[in-house]
Each structure stands twice: as structure tokens, then as C-alpha cells.
Design a protein around this motif. Sequence first.
Motif, PDB file in Angstrom:
ATOM      1  N   ASP A  47       0.831  -1.204   0.000  1.00  8.51           N
ATOM      2  CA  ASP A  47       0.000   0.000   0.000  1.00  8.51           C
ATOM      3  C   ASP A  47       0.869   1.259   0.000  1.00  8.51           C
ATOM      4  O   ASP A  47       0.588   2.238   0.696  1.00  8.51           O
ATOM      5  CB  ASP A  47      -0.971   0.003   1.181  1.00  8.51           C
ATOM      6  N   GLY A  48       1.959   1.203  -0.756  1.00  7.84           N
ATOM      7  CA  GLY A  48       2.834   2.353  -0.938  1.00  7.84           C
ATOM      8  C   GLY A  48       3.875   2.555   0.142  1.00  7.84           C
ATOM      9  O   GLY A  48       4.668   3.483   0.066  1.00  7.84           O
ATOM     10  N   VAL A  49       3.892   1.697   1.149  1.00  6.03           N
ATOM     11  CA  VAL A  49       4.826   1.821   2.266  1.00  6.03           C
ATOM     12  C   VAL A  49       5.878   0.713   2.168  1.00  6.03           C
ATOM     13  O   VAL A  49       5.525  -0.461   2.025  1.00  6.03           O
ATOM     14  CB  VAL A  49       4.073   1.710   3.614  1.00  6.03           C
ATOM     15  N   PRO A  50       7.160   1.069   2.257  1.00  2.00           N
ATOM     16  CA  PRO A  50       8.191   0.026   2.211  1.00  2.00           C
ATOM     17  C   PRO A  50       8.111  -0.903   3.423  1.00  2.00           C
ATOM     18  O   PRO A  50       7.994  -0.436   4.560  1.00  2.00           O
ATOM     19  CB  PRO A  50       9.509   0.815   2.240  1.00  2.00           C
ATOM     20  N   VAL A  51       8.125  -2.211   3.154  1.00  2.00           N
ATOM     21  CA  VAL A  51       8.137  -3.221   4.215  1.00  2.00           C
ATOM     22  C   VAL A  51       9.150  -4.297   3.854  1.00  2.00           C
ATOM     23  O   VAL A  51       9.439  -4.528   2.681  1.00  2.00           O
ATOM     24  CB  VAL A  51       6.751  -3.876   4.438  1.00  2.00           C
ATOM     25  N   CYS A  52       9.671  -4.947   4.867  1.00  2.00           N
ATOM     26  CA  CYS A  52      10.559  -6.092   4.665  1.00  2.00           C
ATOM     27  C   CYS A  52       9.670  -7.316   4.484  1.00  2.00           C
ATOM     28  O   CYS A  52       9.020  -7.766   5.430  1.00  2.00           O
ATOM     29  CB  CYS A  52      11.500  -6.265   5.846  1.00  2.00           C
ATOM     30  N   SER A  53       9.628  -7.849   3.273  1.00  2.00           N
ATOM     31  CA  SER A  53       8.716  -8.953   2.978  1.00  2.00           C
ATOM     32  C   SER A  53       9.095 -10.234   3.699  1.00  2.00           C
ATOM     33  O   SER A  53       8.280 -11.152   3.788  1.00  2.00           O
ATOM     34  CB  SER A  53       8.629  -9.183   1.469  1.00  2.00           C
ATOM     35  N   CYS A  54      10.309 -10.305   4.254  1.00  4.84           N
ATOM     36  CA  CYS A  54      10.686 -11.484   5.041  1.00  4.84           C
ATOM     37  C   CYS A  54       9.977 -11.504   6.389  1.00  4.84           C
ATOM     38  O   CYS A  54       9.933 -12.544   7.048  1.00  4.84           O
ATOM     39  CB  CYS A  54      12.201 -11.562   5.227  1.00  4.84           C
ATOM     40  N   LEU A  55       9.408 -10.381   6.799  1.00  3.82           N
ATOM     41  CA  LEU A  55       8.730 -10.281   8.092  1.00  3.82           C
ATOM     42  C   LEU A  55       7.208 -10.254   7.982  1.00  3.82           C
ATOM     43  O   LEU A  55       6.513 -10.183   8.996  1.00  3.82           O
ATOM     44  CB  LEU A  55       9.180  -9.018   8.838  1.00  3.82           C
ATOM     45  N   VAL A  56       6.693 -10.293   6.756  1.00  7.80           N
ATOM     46  CA  VAL A  56       5.256 -10.173   6.528  1.00  7.80           C
ATOM     47  C   VAL A  56       4.708 -11.521   6.073  1.00  7.80           C
ATOM     48  O   VAL A  56       5.249 -12.140   5.154  1.00  7.80           O
ATOM     49  CB  VAL A  56       4.963  -9.103   5.451  1.00  7.80           C
ATOM     50  N   LEU A  57       3.647 -11.966   6.726  1.00  7.48           N
ATOM     51  CA  LEU A  57       2.962 -13.170   6.272  1.00  7.48           C
ATOM     52  C   LEU A  57       1.992 -12.796   5.160  1.00  7.48           C
ATOM     53  O   LEU A  57       1.471 -11.674   5.127  1.00  7.48           O
ATOM     54  CB  LEU A  57       2.198 -13.829   7.421  1.00  7.48           C
ATOM     55  N   VAL A  58       1.737 -13.730   4.280  1.00  5.17           N
ATOM     56  CA  VAL A  58       0.804 -13.492   3.181  1.00  5.17           C
ATOM     57  C   VAL A  58      -0.550 -13.031   3.720  1.00  5.17           C
ATOM     58  O   VAL A  58      -1.156 -12.106   3.166  1.00  5.17           O
ATOM     59  CB  VAL A  58       0.662 -14.768   2.314  1.00  5.17           C
ATOM     60  N   CYS A  59      -1.014 -13.615   4.816  1.00  4.73           N
ATOM     61  CA  CYS A  59      -2.315 -13.222   5.371  1.00  4.73           C
ATOM     62  C   CYS A  59      -2.331 -11.763   5.834  1.00  4.73           C
ATOM     63  O   CYS A  59      -3.381 -11.124   5.837  1.00  4.73           O
ATOM     64  CB  CYS A  59      -2.734 -14.152   6.497  1.00  4.73           C
ATOM     65  N   GLN A  60      -1.183 -11.220   6.194  1.00  6.55           N
ATOM     66  CA  GLN A  60      -1.115  -9.817   6.601  1.00  6.55           C
ATOM     67  C   GLN A  60      -1.253  -8.879   5.404  1.00  6.55           C
ATOM     68  O   GLN A  60      -1.549  -7.701   5.568  1.00  6.55           O
ATOM     69  CB  GLN A  60       0.203  -9.529   7.321  1.00  6.55           C
TER      70      GLN A  60
END
Length: 141
Positions: A47-60
Motif C-alpha cells: 500500500d505504498g509503504v516500504p516493508v521487509c517482505s521477510c517479516l510479513v505473512l501473506v495473510c497480513q
Amino acid sequence: MKVNGVPVTPPDPDARLLDYLRDDLGLIGAKEGCGMGECGSCTVLMDGVPVCSCLVLVCQAEDADVTTVEGLRRTALQEAFVTGQAVQCGFCIAGMVVSASALLEEHPDPTDEQIRAGLEGNLCRCTGYGAIVRAVREAAR
């Protein structure tokens, strides 16, 4: 979830977003570096915000718009990284470009201090930050 503008239905909501992007969708720009959200090599926009995808679950990311480096159209930013010699091994560059892209959306004419702050959390071991900051500044012009 949408990935690079395309609706997708992930098979495993408990998978890491990084693994889903790389293994299931073949989007290999985001890379596993540290696996702890410290290096920024796996950075994507959620949603336009940088995130570390290694810390995000698909459900999030279920209702999110996820943008990977592959989803960014060829931009002045990418050109500036290449022409400004801000790319060496390439491992960190996808995360740097994604983070810088979000920065330039928020601050179209950033100061060097804003550029450095916008790239915090993205580590580079080869190029050095001077060339990267110059590339972002050039792209802002």
C-alpha cells in the motif's frame, strides 16, 4: 491481494510474503538477505509503504496492494542508479530502488538528509551510500 496490479490468490496464507513472491510468482527482485528485517534486500511496497517482505505473512497482505521492483516501470530513478554507478553486485539494489521510489512519492525534491532517512534499513556492502544518495538526488531532478 494485488501484486503489481494483478489480483492473486496465494495458496498458503501462513507463508512469508517474500517466499510467495519468489517461489510462487517468480518475482525474484526481492531477495533474502538476513531474514530478520535488518538488511532491506527483501523490501517491497505494501500500500505504498516500504516493508521487509521477510517479516510479513501473506495473510497480513490479504487486502493490500503489493509492489515489487518488477512492478515499477522503468523510471528516472532506475536510470540514475545505472548511470550514476550506484549499482555493483546488485543484491541490495531492488530494495534500495523500492524504498527510494516511496521516498520520492512522499518527497519529490528531497534533501540529502531525507534521502538517507528514506533509505534507512537498506544495507549496501559494495557500492557505498554516496553514489546511491547522488542517484536518488539526480532522479528527483
